[in-house]
Design a protein around this motif. Structure first.
Motif, PDB file in Angstrom:
ATOM      1  N   PRO A 135       0.803  -1.226   0.000  1.00  0.00           N
ATOM      2  CA  PRO A 135       0.000   0.000   0.000  1.00  0.00           C
ATOM      3  C   PRO A 135       0.834   1.274   0.000  1.00  0.00           C
ATOM      4  CG  PRO A 135      -0.887  -1.590   1.568  1.00  0.00           C
ATOM      5  CD  PRO A 135       0.437  -2.125   1.117  1.00  0.00           C
ATOM      6  N   ASN A 136       2.058   1.217   0.529  1.00  0.00           N
ATOM      7  CA  ASN A 136       2.904   2.402   0.522  1.00  0.00           C
ATOM      8  C   ASN A 136       3.266   2.810  -0.893  1.00  0.00           C
ATOM      9  OD1 ASN A 136       3.207   0.946   3.124  1.00  0.00           O
ATOM     10  ND2 ASN A 136       4.458   2.700   3.653  1.00  0.00           N
ATOM     11  N   GLY A 137       3.415   1.823  -1.789  1.00  0.00           N
ATOM     12  CA  GLY A 137       3.802   2.127  -3.152  1.00  0.00           C
ATOM     13  C   GLY A 137       2.788   2.978  -3.877  1.00  0.00           C
ATOM     14  N   PHE A 138       1.493   2.640  -3.761  1.00  0.00           N
ATOM     15  CA  PHE A 138       0.521   3.445  -4.501  1.00  0.00           C
ATOM     16  C   PHE A 138       0.064   4.675  -3.721  1.00  0.00           C
ATOM     17  CE2 PHE A 138      -1.817  -0.527  -3.245  1.00  0.00           C
ATOM     18  CZ  PHE A 138      -2.519  -0.017  -2.175  1.00  0.00           C
ATOM     19  N   ASN A 139       0.116   4.648  -2.398  1.00  0.00           N
ATOM     20  CA  ASN A 139      -0.242   5.857  -1.654  1.00  0.00           C
ATOM     21  C   ASN A 139       0.793   6.959  -1.855  1.00  0.00           C
ATOM     22  OD1 ASN A 139      -2.757   5.514  -0.258  1.00  0.00           O
ATOM     23  ND2 ASN A 139      -1.782   3.927   0.951  1.00  0.00           N
ATOM     24  N   GLY A 140       2.070   6.568  -1.936  1.00  0.00           N
ATOM     25  CA  GLY A 140       3.120   7.569  -2.093  1.00  0.00           C
ATOM     26  C   GLY A 140       3.055   8.303  -3.412  1.00  0.00           C
ATOM     27  N   MET A 141       2.597   7.639  -4.463  1.00  0.00           N
ATOM     28  CA  MET A 141       2.564   8.256  -5.789  1.00  0.00           C
ATOM     29  C   MET A 141       1.147   8.528  -6.287  1.00  0.00           C
ATOM     30  SD  MET A 141       5.696   8.664  -6.400  1.00  0.00           S
ATOM     31  CE  MET A 141       7.269   8.046  -5.799  1.00  0.00           C
ATOM     32  N   SER A 142       0.143   8.317  -5.449  1.00  0.00           N
ATOM     33  CA  SER A 142      -1.247   8.474  -5.886  1.00  0.00           C
ATOM     34  C   SER A 142      -1.570   9.894  -6.320  1.00  0.00           C
ATOM     35  CB  SER A 142      -2.201   8.059  -4.762  1.00  0.00           C
ATOM     36  OG  SER A 142      -2.032   8.881  -3.614  1.00  0.00           O
ATOM     37  N   GLN A 147     -11.656  11.468 -15.562  1.00  0.00           N
ATOM     38  CA  GLN A 147     -13.062  11.859 -15.435  1.00  0.00           C
ATOM     39  C   GLN A 147     -13.200  12.981 -14.420  1.00  0.00           C
ATOM     40  OE1 GLN A 147     -15.798   8.623 -14.755  1.00  0.00           O
ATOM     41  NE2 GLN A 147     -17.410   9.982 -14.018  1.00  0.00           N
ATOM     42  N   SER A 148     -12.471  12.848 -13.310  1.00  0.00           N
ATOM     43  CA  SER A 148     -12.438  13.934 -12.317  1.00  0.00           C
ATOM     44  C   SER A 148     -11.196  13.769 -11.462  1.00  0.00           C
ATOM     45  CB  SER A 148     -13.697  13.920 -11.442  1.00  0.00           C
ATOM     46  OG  SER A 148     -13.695  12.820 -10.552  1.00  0.00           O
ATOM     47  N   THR A 149     -10.638  14.888 -11.021  1.00  0.00           N
ATOM     48  CA  THR A 149      -9.519  14.921 -10.087  1.00  0.00           C
ATOM     49  C   THR A 149      -9.785  16.053  -9.110  1.00  0.00           C
ATOM     50  OG1 THR A 149      -8.170  16.499 -11.342  1.00  0.00           O
ATOM     51  CG2 THR A 149      -7.960  14.166 -11.936  1.00  0.00           C
ATOM     52  N   ILE A 150      -8.922  16.214  -8.127  1.00  0.00           N
ATOM     53  CA  ILE A 150      -9.116  17.344  -7.212  1.00  0.00           C
ATOM     54  C   ILE A 150      -8.909  18.660  -7.951  1.00  0.00           C
ATOM     55  CG2 ILE A 150      -8.408  15.980  -5.218  1.00  0.00           C
ATOM     56  CD1 ILE A 150      -5.741  17.551  -5.245  1.00  0.00           C
ATOM     57  N   VAL A 151      -8.183  18.637  -9.065  1.00  0.00           N
ATOM     58  CA  VAL A 151      -7.994  19.849  -9.868  1.00  0.00           C
ATOM     59  C   VAL A 151      -9.299  20.263 -10.513  1.00  0.00           C
ATOM     60  CG1 VAL A 151      -6.828  20.819 -11.881  1.00  0.00           C
ATOM     61  CG2 VAL A 151      -5.544  19.419 -10.248  1.00  0.00           C
ATOM     62  N   THR A 152     -10.011  19.314 -11.105  1.00  0.00           N
ATOM     63  CA  THR A 152     -11.285  19.644 -11.733  1.00  0.00           C
ATOM     64  C   THR A 152     -12.377  19.886 -10.699  1.00  0.00           C
ATOM     65  OG1 THR A 152     -11.948  17.315 -11.901  1.00  0.00           O
ATOM     66  CG2 THR A 152     -10.634  18.206 -13.687  1.00  0.00           C
ATOM     67  N   ILE A 175     -13.553   7.510  -6.218  1.00  0.00           N
ATOM     68  CA  ILE A 175     -13.663   6.047  -6.293  1.00  0.00           C
ATOM     69  C   ILE A 175     -12.274   5.415  -6.325  1.00  0.00           C
ATOM     70  CG2 ILE A 175     -14.591   4.131  -7.643  1.00  0.00           C
ATOM     71  CD1 ILE A 175     -16.759   6.002  -8.658  1.00  0.00           C
ATOM     72  N   LEU A 176     -11.329   6.066  -7.005  1.00  0.00           N
ATOM     73  CA  LEU A 176      -9.960   5.563  -7.019  1.00  0.00           C
ATOM     74  C   LEU A 176      -9.381   5.544  -5.608  1.00  0.00           C
ATOM     75  CD1 LEU A 176      -7.356   4.693  -8.440  1.00  0.00           C
ATOM     76  CD2 LEU A 176      -6.834   7.125  -8.798  1.00  0.00           C
ATOM     77  N   LEU A 177      -9.620   6.584  -4.849  1.00  0.00           N
ATOM     78  CA  LEU A 177      -9.123   6.641  -3.483  1.00  0.00           C
ATOM     79  C   LEU A 177      -9.748   5.535  -2.633  1.00  0.00           C
ATOM     80  CD1 LEU A 177      -7.095   8.400  -2.048  1.00  0.00           C
ATOM     81  CD2 LEU A 177      -8.927   9.950  -1.395  1.00  0.00           C
ATOM     82  N   LEU A 178     -11.031   5.265  -2.873  1.00  0.00           N
ATOM     83  CA  LEU A 178     -11.688   4.173  -2.160  1.00  0.00           C
ATOM     84  C   LEU A 178     -11.024   2.832  -2.497  1.00  0.00           C
ATOM     85  CD1 LEU A 178     -13.997   3.127  -0.371  1.00  0.00           C
ATOM     86  CD2 LEU A 178     -15.437   3.049  -2.438  1.00  0.00           C
ATOM     87  N   ALA A 179     -10.719   2.625  -3.775  1.00  0.00           N
ATOM     88  CA  ALA A 179     -10.082   1.378  -4.193  1.00  0.00           C
ATOM     89  C   ALA A 179      -8.690   1.244  -3.575  1.00  0.00           C
ATOM     90  CB  ALA A 179      -9.986   1.322  -5.714  1.00  0.00           C
ATOM     91  N   SER A 227      -6.884   7.973   4.459  1.00  0.00           N
ATOM     92  CA  SER A 227      -7.122   7.927   3.009  1.00  0.00           C
ATOM     93  C   SER A 227      -8.613   7.787   2.729  1.00  0.00           C
ATOM     94  CB  SER A 227      -6.360   6.759   2.379  1.00  0.00           C
ATOM     95  OG  SER A 227      -4.972   6.960   2.437  1.00  0.00           O
ATOM     96  N   PHE A 228      -9.284   6.980   3.538  1.00  0.00           N
ATOM     97  CA  PHE A 228     -10.731   6.821   3.373  1.00  0.00           C
ATOM     98  C   PHE A 228     -11.463   8.128   3.676  1.00  0.00           C
ATOM     99  CE2 PHE A 228     -14.918   5.635   5.132  1.00  0.00           C
ATOM    100  CZ  PHE A 228     -15.441   4.965   4.039  1.00  0.00           C
ATOM    101  N   LEU A 229     -11.031   8.854   4.711  1.00  0.00           N
ATOM    102  CA  LEU A 229     -11.669  10.129   5.042  1.00  0.00           C
ATOM    103  C   LEU A 229     -11.485  11.160   3.941  1.00  0.00           C
ATOM    104  CD1 LEU A 229     -10.830  10.495   8.849  1.00  0.00           C
ATOM    105  CD2 LEU A 229     -13.019   9.872   7.804  1.00  0.00           C
TER     106      LEU A 229
END
Length: 622
Positions: free
Chosen positions: A95-102, A189-194, A322-326, A248-250
């Motif tokens: 999980p550190n691998g994808f959280n660090g670069m998410s 489709q959406s990001t925090i930027v959009t 949804i990506l963050l949830l996954a 991450s869930f919050l």
């Protein structure tokens, strides 16, 4: 904040059952000890147990206490118990691998342009020409932050004038995007930027988001070591995994950028703390040979596996919530590991919880199908252990002499600039030509051979030459990118990946190199302080990526130049390969002055080889 085999005081050499530990109070008088030993031997036990007990006490009386490696040597180096710990702890790093670069996908910035409201009374021609064009990388693209003044072009439209034929567009007045933006959904489709319009005047918030995550990593590095020393490796490992997953869930429920960023800082704290404590736990449980592979290949490779999973998930899930949830699901799946990963016996011994340490060793012996000796923890050796005090060291000891100060300053620069290169190349994936998901996967995939190469090089070649070599190689290919014609995008991407290969290899070697340079007294502090410099590098790395908004080649020119520069500086370090680890500051001063272009050759002595394979150091993870 530290990883690796801790520089613990000599851990007891022989053991009896814990019930006997409490029945033998400490006495400073050797005669009393021997009388008590004889009485204990007479009271019960087999001849073998009595002989082992008396032999262990003889060693303690003679002042020859065995360390933890000797005590647990009967378990073997690579039994089922060690393999289980190795793979479970490595898996907990995924999980550190994808959280660090998410942040690459969560804060992706798609192409955008000013919104022209449907209510605006514009002809189709004026609507199509309502956005000014800019020249970028040799082609005209719509301006993402300006539009022609809407009231003006509405009047021209009402008068029936045509853009470009009746009206010179270059002379028209422009205005900001007063009605918001339209974002392309070709990639995201959406990001925090959009979601929160982090573009134009607010585009500075995007790199700041990544930087604040690494601020959390920096703070987590400071506290994770102390927490694990105080509350135990296993408890803190799973607590920080819970922090990483829970916060991450919050983040999914963030209502604005400020809330998202504050939670991201806490995720960063949990992410590095989990990594550090897993590293410590594995290094303390595993033997010398398994520890070397765990610290260079196990943890790093599973981190890269998590990194590779990120673009795969992001490719199929284009909505950031949804990506963050996954991305939180694997953290939840790690919960059952609590019942399989043991506490560190070394830590339990340091806390005088000898019964629990003995139970873990006993279970390990059963799993490895080996017979436990009658005596494991001897009370007298433990009593001698508790009387030992470690000398105090201070950060100024790293600058005590001119020679040590030079090595420390160069080490700080080496760690910081290597970290800048690694994280800037990782975060710069969206600016590469081609598919962002494929490029991110390749950026993660290239790390696996880089770690393998680093491990192989460290086994056979001088440290400063291989680190300088891979850094100059990585920086050199980055500088070549500016010479590649614009149409040869695949060649540019290939050079970027080769640059990432070189920088990643160097980064994974720094822990061993720094540990070998410093004497035992300040080794843990030296690795901790220099690795803190890498946190500073990761904090400023997003702003190197930010330079790409002004010129696509600028980040590579700056990163390549700095990487080559620090590679050259590395040649001025003293060589540590084949040299016994220094134990005092005076010994460290003796290794200075090696000629830059002189290899240290010759066979290693048995003593120096053993000490090199197992440096007494707490290694801080990146």
């Amino acid at each position: 904040m530290a990883l690796g085999p801790p520089r613990a005081p000599p851990v007891p050499g022989g053991e009896v059952r814990v019930r006997n530990l409490r029945s033998i109070p400490h006495s400073p008088c050797p005669a009393a000890r021997w009388a008590r030993s004889a009485r204990t031997a007479r009271e019960g036990g087999t001849d073998r147990e009595r002989a082992a007990t008396l032999a262990a006490r003889y060693r303690a009386a003679a002042g020859s206490m065995r360390d933890y490696e000797e005590v647990t040597a009967f378990l073997g180096e690579w039994g089922p118990f060690q393999r289980l710990v190795f793979f479970l702890l490595s898996a907990s790093i995924i999980p550190n691998g994808f959280n660090g670069m998410s942040v690459v996908f969560l804060a992706g910035s798609p192409e955008h342009r000013c919104r022209v409201p449907d209510a605006a009374n514009l002809s189709s021609a004026w609507r199509n020409h309502s956005i000014p064009l800019l020249l970028r990388d040799g082609r005209e693209v719509p301006d993402g932050c300006r539009r022609y003044r809407l009231a003006t072009i509405a009047n021209f439209s009402a008068l029936g004038l045509e853009p470009g034929r009746d009206v010179e567009l270059g002379q028209l007045e422009q205005e900001r995007c007063l009605d918001g933006w339209e974002f392309s959904q070709d990639v995201f489709q959406s990001t925090i930027v959009t979601e929160w319009n982090l573009v134009c005047e607010d585009d500075w918030k995007t790199p700041l988001t990544a930087s604040l995550f690494f601020v959390g990593v920096l703070f987590g590095s400071f506290v994770s070591g102390q927490l694990s020393d105080r509350f135990g490796r296993k408890s803190v490992l799973f607590a920080t995994m819970g922090v990483q997953t829970g916060f991450s869930f919050l983040q999914i429920f963030s209502i604005n950028w400020e809330m998202f960023t504050v939670l991201f800082v806490i995720v960063g704290m949990g992410q590095i703390s989990n990594y550090v404590v897993a590293f410590i736990l594995g290094a303390e449980i595993l033997g010398k040979s398994a520890r070397l592979i765990f610290s260079t290949l196990g943890v790093c490779t599973f981190f890269a596996i998590g990194y590779m999973l990120l673009p795969l998930l992001a490719y199929f899930i284009r909505d950031w919530r949804i990506l963050l949830l996954a991305l939180t699901v694997p953290g939840v799946l790690c919960v059952p590991l609590w019942w399989f990963i043991p506490e560190s016996p070394r830590w339990l011994i340091s806390q005088k919880r000898f019964r629990e340490a003995e139970d873990i060793i006993q279970k390990a012996a059963q799993m490895n199908n080996v017979t436990m000796p009658a005596v494991i923890f001897d009370p007298i050796e433990l009593q001698e252990l508790t009387s030992l005090k470690q000398p105090k060291v201070f950060i100024l000891d790293l600058f005590r002499t001119l020679n040590i100060a030079k090595i420390t300053i160069m080490s700080l620069l080496l760690w910081m600039l290597t970290s800048v290169g690694y994280f800037a190349l990782s975060l710069n994936v969206p600016n590469l030509h081609g598919d962002i998901y494929l490029n991110c996967f390749l950026s993660a995939l290239i790390e696996v051979p880089a770690y393998i190469m680093a491990w192989l090089l460290l086994r056979k070649l001088p440290r400063r030459y291989i680190i300088a070599g891979v850094l100059c190689f990585g920086g050199g290919v980055l500088l070549l990118i500016q010479l590649v014609p614009a149409d040869y995008n695949f060649l540019s991407i290939g050079l970027v990946m080769l640059g990432k290969f070189g920088v990643t290899s160097a980064f994974s070697m720094l822990y061993v190199f720094t540990a070998e340079l410093y004497p035992t007294l300040v080794r843990n502090m030296a690795v901790g302080i220099t690795s803190m410099a890498s946190r500073v590098g990761s904090i400023i790395a997003p702003y190197f990526v930010y330079l790409g908004g002004y010129n696509r080649l600028l980040p590579y020119i700056v990163m390549g130049s700095l990487t080559v520069l620090i590679g050259i500086v590395t040649l001025f370090f003293p060589e540590s390969f084949g040299v016994a680890l220094p134990e005092t500051l005076e010994e460290m001063q003796k290794v200075k002055g090696n000629c830059i272009f002189r290899f240290r050759s010759g066979k290693k002595s048995k003593d120096s080889k053993e000490r090199e394979e197992s440096p007494k150091v707490l290694i801080t993870a990146f």
